[in-house]
Design a protein around this motif. Structure first.
Motif, PDB file in Angstrom:
ATOM      1  N   LYS A  47       9.065  -9.931 -23.059  1.00 27.60           N
ATOM      2  CA  LYS A  47      10.011 -10.730 -23.837  1.00 27.60           C
ATOM      3  C   LYS A  47      11.398 -10.567 -23.233  1.00 27.60           C
ATOM      4  CE  LYS A  47       7.799 -10.559 -28.355  1.00 27.60           C
ATOM      5  NZ  LYS A  47       8.001 -10.170 -29.752  1.00 27.60           N
ATOM      6  N   TYR A  48      12.185 -11.628 -23.289  1.00 29.50           N
ATOM      7  CA  TYR A  48      13.556 -11.568 -22.813  1.00 29.50           C
ATOM      8  C   TYR A  48      14.411 -12.511 -23.641  1.00 29.50           C
ATOM      9  CZ  TYR A  48      12.702 -16.016 -20.433  1.00 29.50           C
ATOM     10  OH  TYR A  48      12.407 -17.328 -20.154  1.00 29.50           O
ATOM     11  N   GLY A  49      15.720 -12.345 -23.573  1.00 28.79           N
ATOM     12  CA  GLY A  49      16.597 -13.245 -24.298  1.00 28.79           C
ATOM     13  C   GLY A  49      17.973 -12.660 -24.518  1.00 28.79           C
ATOM     14  N   THR A  56      13.655 -13.078 -27.473  1.00 25.56           N
ATOM     15  CA  THR A  56      12.837 -14.002 -28.249  1.00 25.56           C
ATOM     16  C   THR A  56      11.945 -14.902 -27.393  1.00 25.56           C
ATOM     17  OG1 THR A  56      14.652 -15.591 -28.244  1.00 25.56           O
ATOM     18  CG2 THR A  56      14.503 -14.096 -30.132  1.00 25.56           C
ATOM     19  N   LYS A  57      12.170 -14.907 -26.080  1.00 27.73           N
ATOM     20  CA  LYS A  57      11.377 -15.764 -25.195  1.00 27.73           C
ATOM     21  C   LYS A  57      10.239 -14.947 -24.594  1.00 27.73           C
ATOM     22  CE  LYS A  57      15.502 -18.364 -24.039  1.00 27.73           C
ATOM     23  NZ  LYS A  57      16.482 -18.662 -23.004  1.00 27.73           N
ATOM     24  N   SER A  58       9.040 -15.509 -24.607  1.00 23.92           N
ATOM     25  CA  SER A  58       7.881 -14.828 -24.033  1.00 23.92           C
ATOM     26  C   SER A  58       7.697 -15.246 -22.589  1.00 23.92           C
ATOM     27  CB  SER A  58       6.616 -15.173 -24.814  1.00 23.92           C
ATOM     28  OG  SER A  58       6.698 -14.649 -26.105  1.00 23.92           O
ATOM     29  N   TRP A  59       7.025 -14.366 -21.832  1.00 27.44           N
ATOM     30  CA  TRP A  59       6.859 -14.587 -20.403  1.00 27.44           C
ATOM     31  C   TRP A  59       5.521 -13.968 -20.014  1.00 27.44           C
ATOM     32  CZ3 TRP A  59      10.838 -11.890 -16.692  1.00 27.44           C
ATOM     33  CH2 TRP A  59      10.669 -12.331 -15.379  1.00 27.44           C
ATOM     34  N   ARG A  69      13.312 -14.805 -14.085  1.00 29.92           N
ATOM     35  CA  ARG A  69      13.721 -15.875 -14.987  1.00 29.92           C
ATOM     36  C   ARG A  69      15.239 -15.842 -15.018  1.00 29.92           C
ATOM     37  NH1 ARG A  69       9.579 -18.463 -18.278  1.00 29.92           N
ATOM     38  NH2 ARG A  69       7.777 -17.986 -16.997  1.00 29.92           N
ATOM     39  N   ASP A  71      18.942 -17.369 -16.853  1.00 27.25           N
ATOM     40  CA  ASP A  71      19.477 -17.929 -18.083  1.00 27.25           C
ATOM     41  C   ASP A  71      20.990 -17.962 -17.966  1.00 27.25           C
ATOM     42  OD1 ASP A  71      19.425 -18.992 -20.617  1.00 27.25           O
ATOM     43  OD2 ASP A  71      18.843 -17.139 -21.620  1.00 27.25           O
TER      44      ASP A  71
END
Length: 127
Positions: A47-49, A56-59, A69, A71
């Protein structure tokens, strides 16, 4: 060697593109979430964000290599990266900026229990 060369080309291209975005909006910054894996077994969870809600973002990742990734976030916001693997500690996570003015790397730890697993979690704030 080929993977390293391709990663270098990708990284250089990404940095050039991101620099233009940052110049257009000085209140934002680009961050790179990175996982370096030396195991072919898939990860259980990644997870990252950014922001107060945390990652909150899945990978989904499986395989050997360096996975990234990117952002664009508002400066001053906290960022997080968490990963969990069922059986290996042969991996690492990091958060960085394209120019590596921010570089945070998390240690991989073991969690005993049923089932046991390896995990890493890092948080940073970008100013």
């Amino acid at each position: 060697m080929r993977k390293v060369f391709l990663a270098l080309i990708f990284s250089t291209s990404l940095t050039a593109c991101m620099k233009n975005d940052q110049e257009n909006n000085p209140d934002k910054i680009i961050v790179i979430y990175e996982l370096e894996s030396n195991t072919a077994i898939p990860f259980t969870e990644i997870k990252y964000g950014s922001g107060p809600a945390g990652p909150t973002k899945s990978w989904d990742i499986s395989g050997i290599g360096i996975f990234q990734r990117t952002d664009t976030i508002k400066k001053g916001i906290s960022i997080s990266l968490e990963a969990r693997h069922p059986s290996s500690n042969k991996w690492k996570i990091r958060i960085k900026t394209p120019d590596e003015s921010l570089l945070v790397e998390g240690p991989v730890k073991f969690a005993s229990g049923t089932p046991s697993y390896y995990y890493s979690s890092i948080n940073a704030a970008v100013n």
